[in-house]
Design an enzyme around this catalytic site. Structure first.
Site, PDB file in Angstrom:
ATOM      1  CE  LYS A 109       5.431  -4.111  -7.001  1.00  0.00           C
ATOM      2  NZ  LYS A 109       3.764  -4.149  -6.448  1.00  0.00           N
ATOM      3  CE  LYS A 190       8.611  -1.472  -0.797  1.00  0.00           C
ATOM      4  NZ  LYS A 190       7.692  -0.870  -1.266  1.00  0.00           N
ATOM      5  CE  LYS A 193       1.802  -7.930   2.349  1.00  0.00           C
ATOM      6  NZ  LYS A 193       0.777  -7.557   1.195  1.00  0.00           N
TER       7      LYS A 193
HETATM    8  P1  AMP Z   1       0.848  -3.779   0.629  1.00  0.00           P
HETATM    9  O1  AMP Z   1       1.863  -5.157   1.075  1.00  0.00           O
HETATM   10  O2  AMP Z   1       1.833  -2.795  -0.653  1.00  0.00           O
HETATM   11  O3  AMP Z   1      -0.276  -3.813   0.709  1.00  0.00           O
HETATM   12  O4  AMP Z   1       0.997  -2.945   1.151  1.00  0.00           O
HETATM   13  C1  AMP Z   1       0.482  -2.474   2.738  1.00  0.00           C
HETATM   14  C2  AMP Z   1       0.413  -0.866   3.813  1.00  0.00           C
HETATM   15  O5  AMP Z   1       1.638  -2.112   4.306  1.00  0.00           O
HETATM   16  C3  AMP Z   1       0.703  -0.116   3.096  1.00  0.00           C
HETATM   17  O6  AMP Z   1       0.353   0.977   3.683  1.00  0.00           O
HETATM   18  C4  AMP Z   1       2.087  -0.221   2.658  1.00  0.00           C
HETATM   19  O7  AMP Z   1       2.413   1.318   2.339  1.00  0.00           O
HETATM   20  C5  AMP Z   1       2.506  -0.310   4.032  1.00  0.00           C
HETATM   21  N1  AMP Z   1       4.011  -0.908   3.725  1.00  0.00           N
HETATM   22  C6  AMP Z   1       4.595  -2.062   3.386  1.00  0.00           C
HETATM   23  N2  AMP Z   1       5.750  -2.343   3.277  1.00  0.00           N
HETATM   24  C7  AMP Z   1       6.114  -1.255   3.820  1.00  0.00           C
HETATM   25  C8  AMP Z   1       7.159  -1.495   4.567  1.00  0.00           C
HETATM   26  N3  AMP Z   1       8.438  -1.865   4.736  1.00  0.00           N
HETATM   27  N4  AMP Z   1       7.410  -0.167   6.485  1.00  0.00           N
HETATM   28  C9  AMP Z   1       6.516   0.589   6.179  1.00  0.00           C
HETATM   29  N5  AMP Z   1       4.920   0.644   5.388  1.00  0.00           N
HETATM   30  C10 AMP Z   1       5.167  -0.933   4.643  1.00  0.00           C
END
Ligand code: AMP
Ligand code: TRP
Length: 323
Positions: A109, A190, A193
């Site tokens: 980032k 991956k 968002k």
């Molecule tokens: P975040 O959107 O970064 O707050 O992530 C929230 C949860 O979603 C966390 O447990 C991440 O590890 C999971 N997560 C985010 N992106 C992915 C992805 N592409 N595949 C699987 N899990 C994800």
């Protein structure tokens, strides 16, 4: 078993969030589970205040729509329990600059932003505070959070060794399939968002026609053999992983029952629509009553606060602060 996990209100939640995390939150919800919308974490990027405010309310509703039941577990908004920031400071004084600078997510980032905020560096310490405040034993997250979780464990151990037994050392719970959902257009990275193109990610509230279009256009390969193989067939293996996670079957077994990519994609679309449509309908319903959402958030914070307060009190006393 005490469970805690969090999700950032940075954008619309997507299929990776659902399969990697939220689905397992629902599966493990019980009186000892706590789930939070980590709005303080979203401040590490330059997010517009009105957007953050709306995203936080929307994500809270989305979690309920996915099946989190506020009667069974504790669902709350991180900033409404002030002890998270308080413990964050104590842990910042336990963590080292070197170990934070080495975090992969920080490096990625920071590379993309000039003049990034200090919070981007200290972000995993706040995450450790979220976890350690509740004497958490298990943390259901996607694969990308392994390193942050390792830091939380390290900080807990370091604190306990230096100041006396205070924190439980938590374990991660990463699903076997769906723990790392990849971008549909660029399966080397991956689904995300912030980084994925609109075609590369499926959000939780996507319409049926849009899901169908994106799966149809998802990148595969040209040799037309349906086989689960992350080395040579990333795009296809990603689709098989998604399908497996949605239907609780093994991707290898699914691959064996198809000979054509088109048939696989059609059935995967159907499985996605079946899972996501009820979520979208419940979400729309929940959003129509903002006062009820605010009431539920207050109840959640009220349940989380005494647990957090007690741990903070012990940690601050252990470090020598007056109560
Ligand atoms: P975040 O959107 O970064 O707050 O992530 C929230 C949860 O979603 C966390 O447990 C991440 O590890 C999971 N997560 C985010 N992106 C992915 C992805 N592409 N595949 C699987 N899990 C994800
Ligand atoms: N850092 C996590 C992510 O980006 C979100 C998060 C914050 C979290 N606090 C947490 C996850 C506590 C698990 C437990 O996905």
């Amino acid at each position: 078993m005490r469970i805690l996990s969090g999700i950032q209100p940075t954008g619309t939640p997507h299929l990776g969030n659902y399969l990697g995390a939220i689905r397992n939150w629902v599966a493990n919800q019980n009186e000892d589970s706590l789930y939070c919308v980590v709005d303080l974490h979203s401040l590490t990027g330059d997010i517009d205040p009105a957007t953050l405010n709306a995203n936080t309310r929307h994500l809270f509703a989305a979690l309920l729509a996915c099946g989190i039941d506020h009667d069974k577990c504790t669902l709350f908004i991180q900033s409404q329990v002030p002890w998270h920031s308080q413990l964050n400071w104590l842990l910042e004084c336990v963590a080292s600059y070197g170990e934070l600078k080495r975090m992969t997510q920080f490096k990625e980032k920071a590379d993309r932003q000039s003049g990034y905020r200090v919070g981007l560096l200290t972000y995993p310490v706040l995450m450790a505070a979220d976890i350690l405040l509740y004497q958490t034993t298990h943390v259901p997250v996607g694969d990308d959070q392994r390193q942050h979780l390792e830091l939380a464990r390290e900080l807990a151990e370091r604190f306990n060794n230096r100041y006396g037994q205070t924190f439980v050392v938590p374990e991660g719970m990463v699903p076997q399939f769906g723990g790392r959902v990849m971008d549909l257009q660029e399966p080397i990275r991956k689904m995300s968002k912030s980084v994925s193109s609109p075609q590369g990610s499926i959000d939780l509230f996507e319409s049926e026609s849009s899901i169908a279009k994106k799966i149809k256009r998802a990148v595969t390969d040209t040799d037309n053999e349906v086989k689960y193989d992350w080395e040579s067939k990333r795009g296809l293996s990603n689709l098989l992983d998604i399908f497996g996670a949605l239907t609780n079957r093994s991707p290898v077994e699914i691959a064996a029952s198809y000979t054509r990519y088109g048939d696989l994609k059609a059935d995967l679309t159907e499985a996605l629509v079946e899972t996501l449509t009820p979520i979208r309908l419940r979400y729309e319903d929940l959003l129509s009553d903002p006062a009820e959402l605010a009431r539920l958030a207050t109840i959640g914070a009220g349940k989380a606060e005494p647990i957090a307060a007690e741990t903070y009190r012990r940690a601050s006393a252990a470090m020598g602060l007056l109560s």
